[in-house]
Design a protein around this motif. Structure first.
Motif, PDB file in Angstrom:
ATOM      1  N   SER A 136     -14.874  -7.984  -0.141  1.00 46.54           N
ATOM      2  CA  SER A 136     -15.845  -9.072   0.039  1.00 46.54           C
ATOM      3  C   SER A 136     -16.321  -9.600  -1.300  1.00 46.54           C
ATOM      4  CB  SER A 136     -17.043  -8.568   0.844  1.00 46.54           C
ATOM      5  OG  SER A 136     -16.613  -8.042   2.082  1.00 46.54           O
ATOM      6  N   TYR A 195     -18.817 -12.991  -3.150  1.00 48.53           N
ATOM      7  CA  TYR A 195     -19.939 -13.878  -2.863  1.00 48.53           C
ATOM      8  C   TYR A 195     -20.236 -14.760  -4.064  1.00 48.53           C
ATOM      9  CZ  TYR A 195     -20.700  -9.759   0.114  1.00 48.53           C
ATOM     10  OH  TYR A 195     -20.530  -8.702   0.988  1.00 48.53           O
ATOM     11  N   TYR A 208     -23.763 -16.706  -5.381  1.00 47.44           N
ATOM     12  CA  TYR A 208     -25.189 -16.962  -5.225  1.00 47.44           C
ATOM     13  C   TYR A 208     -25.647 -17.907  -6.329  1.00 47.44           C
ATOM     14  CZ  TYR A 208     -25.875 -12.972  -2.049  1.00 47.44           C
ATOM     15  OH  TYR A 208     -25.844 -12.107  -0.974  1.00 47.44           O
ATOM     16  N   GLN A 224     -29.370 -18.830  -8.422  1.00 49.46           N
ATOM     17  CA  GLN A 224     -30.707 -18.303  -8.669  1.00 49.46           C
ATOM     18  C   GLN A 224     -31.528 -19.350  -9.388  1.00 49.46           C
ATOM     19  OE1 GLN A 224     -31.145 -14.832 -11.317  1.00 49.46           O
ATOM     20  NE2 GLN A 224     -32.659 -14.033  -9.896  1.00 49.46           N
ATOM     21  N   LEU A 249     -32.437 -15.198  -5.026  1.00 49.27           N
ATOM     22  CA  LEU A 249     -31.008 -15.516  -4.965  1.00 49.27           C
ATOM     23  C   LEU A 249     -30.681 -16.096  -3.599  1.00 49.27           C
ATOM     24  CD1 LEU A 249     -30.778 -12.336  -6.641  1.00 49.27           C
ATOM     25  CD2 LEU A 249     -28.788 -13.688  -7.175  1.00 49.27           C
ATOM     26  N   VAL A 294     -28.590 -20.898 -12.284  1.00 56.02           N
ATOM     27  CA  VAL A 294     -27.767 -19.788 -12.747  1.00 56.02           C
ATOM     28  C   VAL A 294     -26.966 -19.296 -11.553  1.00 56.02           C
ATOM     29  CG1 VAL A 294     -27.707 -17.520 -13.814  1.00 56.02           C
ATOM     30  CG2 VAL A 294     -29.496 -19.151 -14.461  1.00 56.02           C
ATOM     31  N   PHE A 341     -24.314 -16.645  -9.786  1.00 57.51           N
ATOM     32  CA  PHE A 341     -23.839 -15.272  -9.833  1.00 57.51           C
ATOM     33  C   PHE A 341     -22.733 -15.063  -8.809  1.00 57.51           C
ATOM     34  CE2 PHE A 341     -26.607 -13.188 -12.769  1.00 57.51           C
ATOM     35  CZ  PHE A 341     -27.796 -13.890 -12.732  1.00 57.51           C
ATOM     36  N   GLY A 353     -24.382  -3.174   1.590  1.00 63.12           N
ATOM     37  CA  GLY A 353     -25.319  -4.036   0.879  1.00 63.12           C
ATOM     38  C   GLY A 353     -25.295  -3.809  -0.616  1.00 63.12           C
ATOM     39  N   GLU A 354     -24.433  -2.922  -1.072  1.00 57.91           N
ATOM     40  CA  GLU A 354     -24.371  -2.647  -2.506  1.00 57.91           C
ATOM     41  C   GLU A 354     -23.426  -3.655  -3.135  1.00 57.91           C
ATOM     42  OE1 GLU A 354     -23.383   1.310  -3.621  1.00 57.91           O
ATOM     43  OE2 GLU A 354     -23.602   0.899  -5.776  1.00 57.91           O
ATOM     44  N   LEU A 355     -24.011  -4.734  -3.619  1.00 63.72           N
ATOM     45  CA  LEU A 355     -23.252  -5.772  -4.288  1.00 63.72           C
ATOM     46  C   LEU A 355     -23.191  -5.496  -5.781  1.00 63.72           C
ATOM     47  CD1 LEU A 355     -23.804  -7.124  -1.532  1.00 63.72           C
ATOM     48  CD2 LEU A 355     -24.179  -9.265  -2.754  1.00 63.72           C
ATOM     49  N   PHE A 392     -22.741  -7.399  -9.224  1.00 62.41           N
ATOM     50  CA  PHE A 392     -22.876  -8.763  -9.724  1.00 62.41           C
ATOM     51  C   PHE A 392     -22.251  -8.932 -11.097  1.00 62.41           C
ATOM     52  CE2 PHE A 392     -25.718 -11.036  -6.850  1.00 62.41           C
ATOM     53  CZ  PHE A 392     -26.234 -10.004  -6.070  1.00 62.41           C
ATOM     54  N   GLY A 393     -21.787 -10.154 -11.347  1.00 57.22           N
ATOM     55  CA  GLY A 393     -21.396 -10.533 -12.693  1.00 57.22           C
ATOM     56  C   GLY A 393     -22.622 -10.835 -13.531  1.00 57.22           C
ATOM     57  N   GLU A 394     -22.395 -11.255 -14.773  1.00 57.80           N
ATOM     58  CA  GLU A 394     -23.482 -11.500 -15.710  1.00 57.80           C
ATOM     59  C   GLU A 394     -24.119 -12.874 -15.506  1.00 57.80           C
ATOM     60  OE1 GLU A 394     -23.988  -8.198 -17.150  1.00 57.80           O
ATOM     61  OE2 GLU A 394     -24.163  -9.282 -19.034  1.00 57.80           O
ATOM     62  N   TYR A 444     -31.250  -3.308   7.618  1.00 57.60           N
ATOM     63  CA  TYR A 444     -30.787  -2.663   6.394  1.00 57.60           C
ATOM     64  C   TYR A 444     -31.477  -3.360   5.232  1.00 57.60           C
ATOM     65  CZ  TYR A 444     -27.327  -1.175   2.849  1.00 57.60           C
ATOM     66  OH  TYR A 444     -26.704  -0.645   1.753  1.00 57.60           O
ATOM     67  N   ILE A 459     -32.413  -3.328   0.871  1.00 55.20           N
ATOM     68  CA  ILE A 459     -31.913  -2.890  -0.431  1.00 55.20           C
ATOM     69  C   ILE A 459     -32.871  -3.352  -1.525  1.00 55.20           C
ATOM     70  CG2 ILE A 459     -29.908  -2.883  -1.981  1.00 55.20           C
ATOM     71  CD1 ILE A 459     -29.417  -4.608   1.289  1.00 55.20           C
ATOM     72  N   TYR A 468     -32.930  -4.271  -5.625  1.00 58.49           N
ATOM     73  CA  TYR A 468     -32.133  -4.577  -6.801  1.00 58.49           C
ATOM     74  C   TYR A 468     -33.054  -4.728  -8.019  1.00 58.49           C
ATOM     75  CZ  TYR A 468     -27.829  -5.505  -4.231  1.00 58.49           C
ATOM     76  OH  TYR A 468     -26.690  -5.374  -3.466  1.00 58.49           O
ATOM     77  N   LYS A 493     -29.172 -10.642 -17.309  1.00 58.03           N
ATOM     78  CA  LYS A 493     -28.099  -9.904 -16.634  1.00 58.03           C
ATOM     79  C   LYS A 493     -28.101 -10.180 -15.141  1.00 58.03           C
ATOM     80  CE  LYS A 493     -27.863  -6.088 -19.914  1.00 58.03           C
ATOM     81  NZ  LYS A 493     -27.810  -4.609 -20.067  1.00 58.03           N
ATOM     82  N   GLY A 494     -27.045  -9.740 -14.479  1.00 57.73           N
ATOM     83  CA  GLY A 494     -26.988  -9.845 -13.032  1.00 57.73           C
ATOM     84  C   GLY A 494     -27.779  -8.717 -12.384  1.00 57.73           C
ATOM     85  N   PRO A 495     -28.183  -8.912 -11.114  1.00 58.87           N
ATOM     86  CA  PRO A 495     -28.901  -7.851 -10.406  1.00 58.87           C
ATOM     87  C   PRO A 495     -28.052  -6.583 -10.281  1.00 58.87           C
ATOM     88  CG  PRO A 495     -29.095  -9.938  -9.246  1.00 58.87           C
ATOM     89  CD  PRO A 495     -28.064 -10.136 -10.322  1.00 58.87           C
ATOM     90  N   PHE A 515     -27.868  -2.840  -8.121  1.00 59.76           N
ATOM     91  CA  PHE A 515     -28.308  -2.060  -6.972  1.00 59.76           C
ATOM     92  C   PHE A 515     -29.096  -0.832  -7.428  1.00 59.76           C
ATOM     93  CE2 PHE A 515     -27.776  -0.269  -2.725  1.00 59.76           C
ATOM     94  CZ  PHE A 515     -27.754   1.089  -2.949  1.00 59.76           C
ATOM     95  N   LEU A 517     -26.935 -11.153   2.904  1.00 57.02           N
ATOM     96  CA  LEU A 517     -28.198 -10.588   2.462  1.00 57.02           C
ATOM     97  C   LEU A 517     -29.175 -11.718   2.175  1.00 57.02           C
ATOM     98  CD1 LEU A 517     -27.181  -7.813  -0.092  1.00 57.02           C
ATOM     99  CD2 LEU A 517     -27.750  -7.552   2.321  1.00 57.02           C
ATOM    100  N   PHE A 539     -32.480 -12.421   0.009  1.00 55.00           N
ATOM    101  CA  PHE A 539     -33.244 -11.842  -1.085  1.00 55.00           C
ATOM    102  C   PHE A 539     -34.667 -12.378  -1.103  1.00 55.00           C
ATOM    103  CE2 PHE A 539     -30.303  -9.528  -3.882  1.00 55.00           C
ATOM    104  CZ  PHE A 539     -29.093  -9.838  -3.303  1.00 55.00           C
TER     105      PHE A 539
END
Lengths: 112, 113
Positions: free
Chosen positions: A31, A33, A35, A37, A43, A88, A90, A99-101, A103-105, B32, B34, B36, B42-44, B46, B101, B103
């Motif tokens: 998967s 994605y 986003y 921000q 996000l 920005v 992402f 749910g543990e995504l 992310f890039g920078e 569920y 989460i 972050y 930087k990116g978020p 987990f 998700l 946020f």
């Protein structure tokens, strides 16, 4: 161990110009994605791809298109950039159904 | 760094203190949740998650509490360190959706040495 790599990191466009944000992940995730921000907005999901060959709209898809080129790569295209798309961006990836995504920078886009 | 800190709720603590960051969610169908962490530029990243059939989950120096009755989620950070300074987001997933998700707007935590 690169994780999620986005390019470019910074871009300035004029209204009406087009561009593509590139994203690649090396974690063999199904998967992916995109986003955006914005200050005070958290996000917001633009598009996602549950698996290779599929894409679906998220919360704010208008003005964007995506391509899941293969399992590793997921690109985001702005066909005709507008100042409201200054943000920005992402890219993220995950194992399906978690749910543990990861992310890039981020890619900071300014549209004048 | 990013200007995502503007207009955010803020929490300022002394190094070594415990921090509690709160989040209210609105969707009763969310199953569920989460947390972050996002450091400047930087990116978020987990931190910890919890499913709706639990009310507490602990990690390393962090604890997440879920109160479904009042739709409230909190993140507790023990012995807060300067490296914990960041924006913290809660996110929720609606039952039946594997991918979407939602946020929250985030809380800026500043740790004073």
């Amino acid at each position: 161990n690169a994780g999620v790599t986005q390019t470019p990191k910074f871009q300035v466009l004029k209204t009406g110009q087009s561009m593509t944000l590139q994203c690649a992940q090396d974690m063999n995730h199904n998967s992916m994605y995109w986003y955006r921000q914005d200050p005070g907005m958290g996000l917001r999901l633009i598009y996602y791809s549950a698996s290779e060959g599929t894409t679906d709209k998220g919360e704010v898809p208008n003005g964007y298109n995506v391509s899941r080129l293969n399992k590793r790569e997921f690109s985001l295209r702005l066909e005709s950039a507008a100042p409201s798309q200054t943000s920005v961006y992402f890219c993220a990836s995950s194992t399906e159904g978690t749910g543990e995504l990861f992310f890039g920078e981020g890619s900071r886009l300014t549209v004048l | 760094g990013e200007n995502v800190g503007l207009h955010l709720p803020t929490l300022s603590v002394q190094e070594g203190d415990n921090s509690i960051i709160n989040c209210a969610y609105s969707n009763s169908a969310s199953d569920y949740f989460i947390w972050y962490k996002q450091e400047s530029g930087k990116g978020p990243q987990f931190i910890i998650d919890i499913r709706s059939n639990m009310d507490k989950r602990q990690g390393q120096r962090v604890t997440v509490l879920l109160n479904k009755t009042v739709k409230h989620l909190s993140l507790q950070i023990a012995a807060t360190q300067p490296g914990d300074s960041a924006v913290y987001f809660c996110a929720e997933k609606e039952g039946g959706s594997n991918y979407k998700l939602t946020f929250g707007k985030g809380t800026l935590l500043t740790v004073n040495p």
